[in-house]
Design an enzyme around this catalytic site. Structure first.
Site, PDB file in Angstrom:
ATOM      1  N   ARG A   8      17.980  15.604  48.148  1.00 49.26           N
ATOM      2  CA  ARG A   8      16.877  15.442  47.201  1.00 49.26           C
ATOM      3  C   ARG A   8      17.353  15.717  45.776  1.00 49.26           C
ATOM      4  NH1 ARG A   8      14.687  18.298  51.644  1.00 49.26           N
ATOM      5  NH2 ARG A   8      13.181  17.100  52.850  1.00 49.26           N
ATOM      6  N   ASP A  54       7.201  21.011  54.803  1.00 47.98           N
ATOM      7  CA  ASP A  54       8.205  21.794  55.536  1.00 47.98           C
ATOM      8  C   ASP A  54       7.522  22.850  56.399  1.00 47.98           C
ATOM      9  OD1 ASP A  54      10.864  21.060  53.720  1.00 47.98           O
ATOM     10  OD2 ASP A  54       9.033  21.253  52.546  1.00 47.98           O
ATOM     11  N   ARG A 106       6.057  21.253  59.397  1.00 51.90           N
ATOM     12  CA  ARG A 106       7.116  21.001  60.388  1.00 51.90           C
ATOM     13  C   ARG A 106       7.467  22.268  61.139  1.00 51.90           C
ATOM     14  NH1 ARG A 106      10.495  17.441  55.958  1.00 51.90           N
ATOM     15  NH2 ARG A 106       9.751  15.359  56.611  1.00 51.90           N
ATOM     16  N   HIS A 128      12.042  22.844  48.119  1.00 50.46           N
ATOM     17  CA  HIS A 128      11.801  21.789  49.107  1.00 50.46           C
ATOM     18  C   HIS A 128      13.127  21.030  49.220  1.00 50.46           C
ATOM     19  CE1 HIS A 128      10.176  18.482  51.339  1.00 50.46           C
ATOM     20  NE2 HIS A 128      10.314  17.625  50.338  1.00 50.46           N
TER      21      HIS A 128
END
Length: 318
Positions: A91, A151, A154, A178
């Site tokens: 990212r 996240d 998850r 993140h």
């Protein structure tokens, strides 16, 4: 008198994430009006036309493609615009491309006296939330990032699967970036108030260290695995966008791990990363201090330093 329409949302960026978010918000019943913007106006028109055909199965709503003049009175502007993460990219690799995109988007919003909430979703979300705050000059509480909401979802899902329990009964957070330096806050995790290790043993699991390391790795690798298989992730983040918008529009005071600026929390300042925050009508109200052990605090500092290095490098080069 405020010109803000509480039933209106705008989405800037109609790629996979923006379109999936628009579809999720159409079904949510939260809004009566949604405007889509994209650098490719025809793409925005196509997405709006496609999504609006589902209205007969949902609730009355106006959905259309527009421009910056059409979004000034929105309660929430969701920014998903940016380059997509490729299979071989992190990212953070997206920084230069996407900050440049934000340098064109944010001034267009501010010149129209926008009074609502900016919800940043494009990656790297922590860096771009920091950028949006600095470029806009808006109060920090009105400029938030989707952070580690996905996240954490998850994490709850994998823990629920591991323990054979409804993931909605799992209370656990991913904090920090993140991204690759994210931290699973195991020391504060619980299942309906029962400490995680105790609940694990109740369900016949005793290898706590092995299990938590495996689950944390699964969460961290989720995006990379999905991107390698289908090219992008968008359904999970779309549901995260819907959840954050719910908390704002309904003034729920929900506790969500969104990206916000730190001012001395855990000894960290001048960087945006995710910690649990109370989220409501005005954006975020306050951060919620959760128990972190010494190792988790140390990892949080490492995560903050990772982001600060990227920011300092970018601004030094530009």
């Amino acid at each position: 008198m405020s010109k803000l329409k509480s039933g209106k949302v705008a989405i800037i960026g109609c790629g996979f994430v923006g379109s999936a978010s628009a579809f999720a918000l159409m079904q949510s019943g939260l809004f009566t009006e949604m405007v889509l913007l994209d650098a490719n106006h025809q793409k925005a028109e196509g997405e709006a036309e496609d999504i609006v055909h589902g209205i007969p199965f949902g609730r009355p709503m106006q959905i259309y493609a527009g421009d910056y003049d059409d979004i000034a009175d929105a309660a929430i502007i969701v920014i998903t615009a940016g380059a997509n993460q490729k299979p071989d990219e992190t990212r953070l690799d997206l920084v230069n491309k996407n900050i440049a995109i934000f340098q064109s988007i944010i001034p267009e919003i501010t010149k129209r006296d926008f009074e609502g909430i900016l919800l940043i979703v494009a990656n790297p979300v922590d860096i771009l939330t920091y950028t949006a705050q600095k470029l806009s000059g808006y109060p920090e509480k009105r400029v938030i990032g989707s952070g580690t909401v996905l996240d954490s979802a998850r994490l709850k899902y994998h823990l629920g699967q591991h323990l054979g329990v409804d993931s909605r009964s799992v209370h656990a957070f991913i904090v920090g970036e993140h991204g690759d330096s994210e931290i699973a806050a195991w020391s504060s995790a619980n299942i309906s108030g029962i400490p995680l290790d105790n609940f694990c043993e109740m369900r016949g699991h005793y290898n706590h260290m092995e299990a938590t390391e495996r689950i944390a790795a699964e969460v961290k690798q989720s995006a990379y695995e999905i991107i390698s298989k289908k090219g992008a992730t968008y359904y999970g983040i779309a549901m995260s966008v819907k959840r954050i918008c719910e908390a704002i529009i309904r003034d729920e005071k929900s506790i969500l791990p969104i990206s916000t600026m730190l001012h001395g929390e855990y000894g960290i300042s001048d960087v945006v990363l995710s910690l649990p925050c109370i989220v409501g009508r005005d954006g975020y109200e306050t951060k919620v201090p959760i128990d972190l052990d010494q190792e988790e605090v140390s990892k949080l500092h490492e995560s903050a330093n990772t982001l600060k290095e990227v920011l300092s490098k970018f601004f030094a080069e530009n």
